[in-house]
Design a protein around this motif. Structure first.
Motif, short mmCIF file in Angstrom:
data_model
loop_
_atom_site.label_atom_id
_atom_site.label_comp_id
_atom_site.label_asym_id
_atom_site.label_seq_id
_atom_site.Cartn_x
_atom_site.Cartn_y
_atom_site.Cartn_z
N TRP A 211 -3.56 -7.44 -8.30
CA TRP A 211 -2.72 -7.70 -9.47
C TRP A 211 -1.88 -8.96 -9.26
N CYS B 17 -8.00 3.09 -3.78
CA CYS B 17 -8.15 2.39 -5.07
C CYS B 17 -6.84 1.77 -5.51
N ALA B 18 -5.72 2.47 -5.27
CA ALA B 18 -4.41 1.94 -5.65
C ALA B 18 -4.08 0.69 -4.84
N THR C 33 -6.07 -2.23 -6.29
CA THR C 33 -5.52 -2.65 -7.59
C THR C 33 -4.23 -3.43 -7.43
N ALA D 50 -11.54 -1.75 -0.63
CA ALA D 50 -12.51 -1.62 -1.72
C ALA D 50 -13.83 -1.05 -1.20
#
Length: 198
Positions: free
Chosen positions: A67, A59-60, A63, A18
């Motif tokens: 999740w 970013c993936a 995420t 991040a």
């Protein structure tokens, strides 16, 4: 124990990726990173799309790791491991060819590329590999509330420390300069007695 380890690893990798992504997409962060890629990667004309690909991958990873899904966690760990292998290979290749331009991995730092970045990436890769190893036994288990918060805090602190790995390494490996006496002074002065006669 495995469930707490997985939480800590997810938090640590999430913090690192991040911070890496936000440092590049903040105002004034993308251009230096793109220029650094152009200096380090042989295919200079691919620097712009490669920069976008790196940021999208970071970013993936963030995420997927955030999740609340076991399959997303596994995908995030696998993507993080693949990205770290690619980053480490690129850094090692650049160093082998004598390139020491700043990698701008975390934005504005102008520190030259060195084996310190290889060490940091190796630690991150070990974390991702450990996460993948414990994932089958920890993905469908729930831990105690207090333990989960402790694991989360531990992971965040570990991620922050790994982000500052370059600074910490320099702090503990740079020798302390020895002060030299001012020019023209003698090592010692002996007091003299004046006005006394034998």
């Amino acid at each position: 124990m495995a469930v707490y380890s997985l939480v800590a690893i997810r938090a640590a990798l999430g913090v690192v990726f991040a911070l890496a992504a936000t440092s590049k997409i903040r105002p004034g962060g993308l251009a230096p990173f793109r220029a650094a890629l152009g200096a380090l990667v042989p295919a200079t004309r691919a620097a712009a799309p490669l920069a976008v690909l790196v940021i999208a991958t970071e970013c993936a990873v963030v995420t997927l790791l955030a999740w609340p899904s076991p399959s997303a966690t596994a995908a995030g760990l696998a993507l993080a491991a693949c990205a770290l292998v690619a980053f480490t290979t690129a850094i090692a290749t650049a160093l082998r060819h004598g390139k020491t331009a700043p990698c701008r991995c975390f934005g504005a730092s102008a520190r030259p590329l060195s084996h310190t970045q290889l060490g940091r990436n190796s630690l991150l890769l070990a974390l991702a590999g450990t996460g993948l190893a414990v994932w089958p036994s920890a993905s469908n288990k729930a831990g105690g509330s207090a333990g989960m918060w402790i694991a989360l805090a531990t992971g965040v602190l570990l991620g922050a420390a790994l982000t500052a790995f370059d600074d910490l390494t320099e702090l503990f490996t740079t020798p302390t300069p020895v002060r030299q006496p001012p020019t023209g002074t003698t090592a010692s002065h002996q007091p003299t007695k004046q006005g006394l006669r034998p």
